[in-house]
Motif scaffolding. Structure first.
Motif, PDB file in Angstrom:
ATOM      1  N   MET A 196       0.799  -1.222   0.000  1.00 44.54           N
ATOM      2  CA  MET A 196       0.000   0.000   0.000  1.00 44.54           C
ATOM      3  C   MET A 196       0.830   1.270   0.000  1.00 44.54           C
ATOM      4  O   MET A 196       0.313   2.361  -0.255  1.00 44.54           O
ATOM      5  CB  MET A 196      -0.945  -0.004   1.211  1.00 44.54           C
ATOM      6  N   PHE A 197       2.141   1.175   0.295  1.00 48.89           N
ATOM      7  CA  PHE A 197       2.948   2.390   0.337  1.00 48.89           C
ATOM      8  C   PHE A 197       2.993   3.078  -1.016  1.00 48.89           C
ATOM      9  O   PHE A 197       3.233   4.288  -1.103  1.00 48.89           O
ATOM     10  CB  PHE A 197       4.374   2.066   0.834  1.00 48.89           C
ATOM     11  N   LEU A 198       2.769   2.328  -2.092  1.00 43.76           N
ATOM     12  CA  LEU A 198       2.782   2.915  -3.433  1.00 43.76           C
ATOM     13  C   LEU A 198       1.660   3.943  -3.596  1.00 43.76           C
ATOM     14  O   LEU A 198       1.803   4.912  -4.336  1.00 43.76           O
ATOM     15  CB  LEU A 198       2.641   1.812  -4.485  1.00 43.76           C
ATOM     16  N   ALA A 199       0.544   3.720  -2.901  1.00 43.40           N
ATOM     17  CA  ALA A 199      -0.590   4.644  -3.007  1.00 43.40           C
ATOM     18  C   ALA A 199      -0.573   5.715  -1.927  1.00 43.40           C
ATOM     19  O   ALA A 199      -1.028   6.840  -2.143  1.00 43.40           O
ATOM     20  CB  ALA A 199      -1.904   3.860  -2.934  1.00 43.40           C
ATOM     21  N   SER A 200      -0.053   5.374  -0.761  1.00 44.86           N
ATOM     22  CA  SER A 200      -0.141   6.273   0.390  1.00 44.86           C
ATOM     23  C   SER A 200       0.520   7.619   0.133  1.00 44.86           C
ATOM     24  O   SER A 200      -0.076   8.676   0.383  1.00 44.86           O
ATOM     25  CB  SER A 200       0.497   5.597   1.611  1.00 44.86           C
TER      26      SER A 200
END
Length: 458
Positions: free
Chosen positions: A317-321
């Protein structure tokens, strides 16, 4: 100097059109991933190592607990140390200290049966040193990225850093499982030594030391057109007048950043409470998921597999955060984290079956993934323009309060009322944190002179 007489800007002084984070891959992100694989590998075997040395079960837990306590108390002085000697020197020194500490751990494992008192003392000292090294690495890289990346890329830059750490902590335990199956516990520590060595060598080779102010920096700050090859720069060659805006001379910088000479106690207190709500959710996740699974009678292998899947969802999810925070403001990460994580807990409470347990735990991981990098990003927003590492050390200590307190809250509620009470309490803290930041983050950021994307107020 009139506009017509201003020297023509060379082509390389145009703002970079590509992703500015690419230039930080070798000096920051890859070493962060490699280092995290090593620390992630030893994390699940620390208790086993302590037991093999001769610690009791309670003693093993206490010995490993030292690892976390160091992060609470050592972060502020470590931040001041980084400011004094510089990010690059601090990271290299931390790598050397960590490697020495790992060798001490290996020695303690070897001599454990022959000289238990010495081996136990050596093992505890090694844990303290490893924790200090890990904290310096976290603070040093965080300060470097915060100062190297422009405001418009800040959240993405720091979320990428957090993502590398999460991926390492996901991959590391898989390596440790493989190594223990083939050799022995000590082999995991040798892996950690090797990854620390590789990460430190990469810092030596690729991390650019701070660039002293030059006429090029003054020109870049004056025209808001950062040189393409500038990986790191000073904030400005001269101190802006009070209340003025310091223009970015950083990678990917657009607009400017408010000139903050000292931290805002009001904004720090507001954000500290909100961030600690997240810290409690994260810390308790590691407690309540296995506790609730055991309470429901879920098989241990299912609990472990569920944890792995939840961690995988979390890690990607870090790619979107970071993109959400840069484009829509910090609330775009804070609110999903503080609401989706409690939603996962409530699903587990309401749907008391194995499918409900699995779905709830995965939703919990999804919610945590929304907050990838949010602690580091808000810390960078709150920090003054100069001596960032000083403040970031204090900020890390503040954020660690919730990490330390969360399991005790869960334990106390479980003892007093029951397992379900610890879940309800944890979910309630998350929802209360969501209400808190929704109501108060805007006045806190106004006090800093910036909007919720970290940009100066117009």
């Amino acid at each position: 100097m009139t506009r017509s007489s201003r020297p023509e800007q060379p082509k390389q002084d145009k703002p970079p059109s590509t992703n500015p984070l690419r230039s930080l891959a070798l000096p920051v992100y890859v070493p962060a991933l490699v280092f995290a694989i090593g620390t992630g590998a030893i994390s699940p075997v620390l208790v086993l190592a302590a037991l093999s040395i001769g610690f009791s079960e309670a003693g093993s837990s206490a010995a490993v607990g030292v690892f976390g306590l160091v992060g609470v108390f050592a972060a502020p002085p470590l931040g001041r140390l980084i400011t004094r000697i510089g990010d690059r020197r601090a990271l290299i020194s931390a790598g050397i200290v960590t490697m020495i500490a790992i060798l001490v751990s290996i020695s303690a494992l070897v001599i454990g049966e022959d000289n238990q008192p010495f081996a136990k003392s050596a093992f505890v000292v090694s844990l303290v040193l490893i924790s200090i090294g890990a904290n310096i690495w976290q603070l040093g890289r965080q300060a470097y990225v915060a100062e190297s990346v422009g405001t418009s890329w800040r959240a993405r830059g720091l979320s990428m850093l957090g993502g590398m750490t999460r991926l390492g902590q996901l991959v590391g335990p898989a390596f440790s499982t493989l190594l223990i199956g083939i050799w022995f516990i000590g082999s995991v520590f040798w892996l950690s030594f090797a990854t620390t060595l590789i990460a430190t060598v990469m810092v030596v080779m690729f991390l650019v030391p701070p660039t002293p102010p030059t006429s090029a920096h003054v020109l870049a700050a004056d025209s808001a057109t950062p040189p393409e090859n500038l990986i790191r720069s000073s904030h400005a060659a001269t101190k802006p007048a009070p209340g003025k805006i310091a223009k970015d001379s950083q990678l990917g910088g657009t607009g400017g950043t408010p000139e903050k000479t000292v931290p805002s106690p009001f904004a720090t207190a507001i954000m500290g409470i909100g961030i600690n709500a997240i810290a409690i959710l994260r810390a308790n996740r590691n407690v309540i998921v296995p506790l609730w699974g055991a309470f429901l009678g879920v098989d241990e292998t299912v609990i472990t597999a569920t944890f792995t899947v939840s961690a995988l969802v979390d890690s990607i999810m870090f790619l979107a955060s970071g993109g959400l925070m840069d484009k829509h403001g910090r609330l775009a990460a804070l609110i999903p984290t503080l609401t989706v994580m409690p939603a996962g807990i409530i699903i587990m409470l309401a749907w008391q079956t194995v499918p409900g347990f699995v779905v709830g735990a995965c939703v919990l991981g999804l919610g945590n993934g929304f907050g990838a990098g949010v602690v580091m990003t808000t810390g960078a927003d709150l920090s003054p323009n100069q001596n960032k590492a000083d403040f970031l050390g204090l900020w890390q200590a503040i954020a660690n309060i919730g990490t330390a307190a969360g399991p005790f809250i869960a334990s106390g509620m479980t003892h007093a009322i029951g397992v379900s009470a610890s879940l309800w309490t944890t979910a309630g803290i998350g929802l209360a944190g969501a209400a808190w930041v929704t109501a108060l983050i805007r006045p806190a950021y106004r006090r800093l002179g910036m909007d919720l994307r970290g940009r100066p107020l117009q």
